[in-house]
Design a protein around this motif. Structure first.
Motif, PDB file in Angstrom:
ATOM      1  N   TRP A  43       9.709 -47.172  -1.938  1.00 40.72           N
ATOM      2  CA  TRP A  43       8.532 -46.682  -1.230  1.00 40.72           C
ATOM      3  C   TRP A  43       8.300 -45.246  -1.642  1.00 40.72           C
ATOM      4  CZ3 TRP A  43       6.082 -48.624   3.569  1.00 40.72           C
ATOM      5  CH2 TRP A  43       6.354 -49.970   3.793  1.00 40.72           C
ATOM      6  N   LEU A  44       7.079 -44.929  -2.025  1.00 36.67           N
ATOM      7  CA  LEU A  44       6.682 -43.548  -2.246  1.00 36.67           C
ATOM      8  C   LEU A  44       5.730 -43.185  -1.117  1.00 36.67           C
ATOM      9  CD1 LEU A  44       5.945 -43.401  -6.084  1.00 36.67           C
ATOM     10  CD2 LEU A  44       8.056 -42.850  -4.870  1.00 36.67           C
ATOM     11  N   ILE A  45       6.007 -42.063  -0.466  1.00 33.58           N
ATOM     12  CA  ILE A  45       5.133 -41.602   0.610  1.00 33.58           C
ATOM     13  C   ILE A  45       4.617 -40.227   0.227  1.00 33.58           C
ATOM     14  CG2 ILE A  45       4.932 -41.036   3.061  1.00 33.58           C
ATOM     15  CD1 ILE A  45       7.176 -43.088   3.581  1.00 33.58           C
ATOM     16  N   ALA A  46       3.296 -40.109   0.199  1.00 35.58           N
ATOM     17  CA  ALA A  46       2.637 -38.862  -0.187  1.00 35.58           C
ATOM     18  C   ALA A  46       1.987 -38.219   1.033  1.00 35.58           C
ATOM     19  CB  ALA A  46       1.570 -39.143  -1.250  1.00 35.58           C
ATOM     20  N   ALA A  47       1.950 -36.904   1.003  1.00 35.64           N
ATOM     21  CA  ALA A  47       1.257 -36.134   2.041  1.00 35.64           C
ATOM     22  C   ALA A  47       0.809 -34.827   1.405  1.00 35.64           C
ATOM     23  CB  ALA A  47       2.172 -35.876   3.237  1.00 35.64           C
ATOM     24  N   PHE A  48      -0.494 -34.614   1.365  1.00 30.27           N
ATOM     25  CA  PHE A  48      -1.076 -33.423   0.751  1.00 30.27           C
ATOM     26  C   PHE A  48      -0.592 -33.287  -0.695  1.00 30.27           C
ATOM     27  CE2 PHE A  48      -0.817 -32.498   5.372  1.00 30.27           C
ATOM     28  CZ  PHE A  48      -2.157 -32.640   5.631  1.00 30.27           C
ATOM     29  N   ASN A  49       0.175 -32.235  -1.015  1.00 34.63           N
ATOM     30  CA  ASN A  49       0.632 -32.007  -2.394  1.00 34.63           C
ATOM     31  C   ASN A  49       2.102 -32.346  -2.598  1.00 34.63           C
ATOM     32  OD1 ASN A  49      -1.717 -31.248  -3.598  1.00 34.63           O
ATOM     33  ND2 ASN A  49      -1.452 -29.087  -3.194  1.00 34.63           N
ATOM     34  N   LYS A  50       2.640 -33.237  -1.796  1.00 35.62           N
ATOM     35  CA  LYS A  50       4.048 -33.599  -1.972  1.00 35.62           C
ATOM     36  C   LYS A  50       4.196 -35.118  -1.916  1.00 35.62           C
ATOM     37  CE  LYS A  50       4.904 -32.774   2.886  1.00 35.62           C
ATOM     38  NZ  LYS A  50       5.620 -32.010   3.889  1.00 35.62           N
ATOM     39  N   ILE A  51       5.289 -35.563  -2.501  1.00 35.29           N
ATOM     40  CA  ILE A  51       5.579 -37.001  -2.529  1.00 35.29           C
ATOM     41  C   ILE A  51       7.093 -37.155  -2.488  1.00 35.29           C
ATOM     42  CG2 ILE A  51       5.612 -37.160  -5.064  1.00 35.29           C
ATOM     43  CD1 ILE A  51       4.112 -39.885  -4.702  1.00 35.29           C
ATOM     44  N   GLU A  52       7.563 -38.148  -1.756  1.00 34.57           N
ATOM     45  CA  GLU A  52       8.996 -38.413  -1.678  1.00 34.57           C
ATOM     46  C   GLU A  52       9.259 -39.892  -1.894  1.00 34.57           C
ATOM     47  OE1 GLU A  52       9.987 -34.820   1.434  1.00 34.57           O
ATOM     48  OE2 GLU A  52      10.864 -36.778   1.820  1.00 34.57           O
ATOM     49  N   GLY A  53      10.418 -40.181  -2.456  1.00 34.94           N
ATOM     50  CA  GLY A  53      10.810 -41.549  -2.726  1.00 34.94           C
ATOM     51  C   GLY A  53      11.835 -42.042  -1.720  1.00 34.94           C
ATOM     52  N   TRP A  54      11.736 -43.324  -1.415  1.00 32.09           N
ATOM     53  CA  TRP A  54      12.639 -43.973  -0.464  1.00 32.09           C
ATOM     54  C   TRP A  54      13.013 -45.340  -0.996  1.00 32.09           C
ATOM     55  CZ3 TRP A  54      14.151 -40.685   3.139  1.00 32.09           C
ATOM     56  CH2 TRP A  54      13.334 -39.572   3.375  1.00 32.09           C
ATOM     57  N   HIS A  80       5.285 -59.915 -17.385  1.00 29.09           N
ATOM     58  CA  HIS A  80       6.744 -59.776 -17.334  1.00 29.09           C
ATOM     59  C   HIS A  80       7.172 -58.517 -16.574  1.00 29.09           C
ATOM     60  CE1 HIS A  80       6.955 -63.161 -20.025  1.00 29.09           C
ATOM     61  NE2 HIS A  80       6.096 -62.548 -20.820  1.00 29.09           N
ATOM     62  N   LEU A  81       6.434 -58.204 -15.514  1.00 26.95           N
ATOM     63  CA  LEU A  81       6.761 -57.090 -14.631  1.00 26.95           C
ATOM     64  C   LEU A  81       7.000 -57.646 -13.230  1.00 26.95           C
ATOM     65  CD1 LEU A  81       3.973 -54.560 -15.734  1.00 26.95           C
ATOM     66  CD2 LEU A  81       6.401 -54.502 -16.355  1.00 26.95           C
ATOM     67  N   SER A  82       7.429 -56.770 -12.344  1.00 25.40           N
ATOM     68  CA  SER A  82       7.610 -57.133 -10.942  1.00 25.40           C
ATOM     69  C   SER A  82       6.949 -56.078 -10.070  1.00 25.40           C
ATOM     70  CB  SER A  82       9.102 -57.172 -10.587  1.00 25.40           C
ATOM     71  OG  SER A  82       9.761 -58.157 -11.339  1.00 25.40           O
ATOM     72  N   VAL A  83       6.594 -56.475  -8.862  1.00 29.48           N
ATOM     73  CA  VAL A  83       6.185 -55.495  -7.862  1.00 29.48           C
ATOM     74  C   VAL A  83       7.491 -54.964  -7.288  1.00 29.48           C
ATOM     75  CG1 VAL A  83       4.999 -55.097  -5.679  1.00 29.48           C
ATOM     76  CG2 VAL A  83       4.005 -56.660  -7.372  1.00 29.48           C
ATOM     77  N   ILE A  84       7.812 -53.709  -7.627  1.00 33.05           N
ATOM     78  CA  ILE A  84       9.099 -53.139  -7.199  1.00 33.05           C
ATOM     79  C   ILE A  84       8.965 -52.248  -5.975  1.00 33.05           C
ATOM     80  CG2 ILE A  84      10.115 -53.332  -9.506  1.00 33.05           C
ATOM     81  CD1 ILE A  84       9.721 -50.283  -9.793  1.00 33.05           C
ATOM     82  N   GLY A  85       7.740 -52.063  -5.502  1.00 36.54           N
ATOM     83  CA  GLY A  85       7.574 -51.254  -4.307  1.00 36.54           C
ATOM     84  C   GLY A  85       6.127 -50.942  -3.997  1.00 36.54           C
ATOM     85  N   HIS A  86       5.972 -50.003  -3.076  1.00 35.78           N
ATOM     86  CA  HIS A  86       4.664 -49.621  -2.558  1.00 35.78           C
ATOM     87  C   HIS A  86       4.557 -48.108  -2.522  1.00 35.78           C
ATOM     88  CE1 HIS A  86       5.908 -53.417  -0.702  1.00 35.78           C
ATOM     89  NE2 HIS A  86       4.641 -53.756  -0.811  1.00 35.78           N
ATOM     90  N   TYR A  87       3.331 -47.632  -2.463  1.00 33.96           N
ATOM     91  CA  TYR A  87       3.108 -46.230  -2.133  1.00 33.96           C
ATOM     92  C   TYR A  87       2.018 -46.161  -1.088  1.00 33.96           C
ATOM     93  CZ  TYR A  87      -1.087 -46.114  -5.150  1.00 33.96           C
ATOM     94  OH  TYR A  87      -2.314 -46.347  -5.714  1.00 33.96           O
ATOM     95  N   HIS A  88       2.085 -45.143  -0.271  1.00 33.34           N
ATOM     96  CA  HIS A  88       1.020 -44.878   0.688  1.00 33.34           C
ATOM     97  C   HIS A  88       1.108 -43.425   1.113  1.00 33.34           C
ATOM     98  CE1 HIS A  88       4.219 -45.680   3.640  1.00 33.34           C
ATOM     99  NE2 HIS A  88       3.446 -45.141   4.562  1.00 33.34           N
TER     100      HIS A  88
END
Length: 170
Positions: free
Chosen positions: A136-147, A105-113
């Motif tokens: 979308w979550l995008i990570a780079a080194f020690n940071k992550i941002e949401g879109w 009873h969940l959905s795929v609500i997005g991706h991360y890379h």
């Protein structure tokens, strides 16, 4: 622009707005207008750990949950021919993930890379792959941002910044 920093443990965020710096359970940009995504800080920690373990390759996975709440992350193998610049998930793995999410009873609500370049901004390739209504979550080194992907996004014409709220009970 806000400075976003997550400690290696993934629990402390510093947000800088001009001369005002504060500790918070939010990761946001000062011009934030759009969606909010609630996520467990342990998920953020796991994504960042995976990013650091493979700094030259794009890592990827799915965000499972509902209504702007990530209740689980599902790492996926990156099968792209050039994983230093792109990510691609296996079709059979995606089908299995969607079935498992529905069963629970969940959905795929997005991706991360991740972006080995160090930038958390979505690329033109990300925009071409985006489905409206997905996070979308995008990570780079020690940071992550949401879109958030939508028809009138300011980044690549598709993405709006998405405030991430770290919440343990998600």
């Amino acid at each position: 622009m806000a400075l976003r920093f997550i400690t290696p443990l993934g629990f402390l965020q510093m947000i800088c707005h001009g001369n005002n710096m504060a500790s918070s359970n939010r990761i946001q940009s000062p011009d934030k207008k759009g969606e909010t995504l609630f996520i467990n800080p342990n998920f953020v920690k796991k994504i960042l750990s995976e990013t650091r373990a493979r700094p030259m390759l794009e890592i990827c996975g799915l965000l499972l949950g509902s209504s702007g709440h990530v209740t689980e992350i599902m790492p996926m193998p990156n099968i792209a021919p050039n994983p230093r610049r792109f990510f691609e998930m296996e079709t059979a793995g995606l089908i299995t993930a969607h079935r498992e999410a529905r069963r629970r009873h969940l959905s795929v609500i997005g991706h991360y890379h991740s972006h080995p370049s160090g930038s958390c901004l979505p690329s033109a390739t990300d925009a071409a792959l985006a489905h409206y209504g997905q996070y979308w979550l995008i990570a780079a080194f020690n940071k992550i941002e949401g879109w958030y992907a939508c028809k009138s996004g300011r980044i690549e014409g598709v993405f709006l910044p998405c405030e991430l709220i770290l919440h343990k009970s998600v």
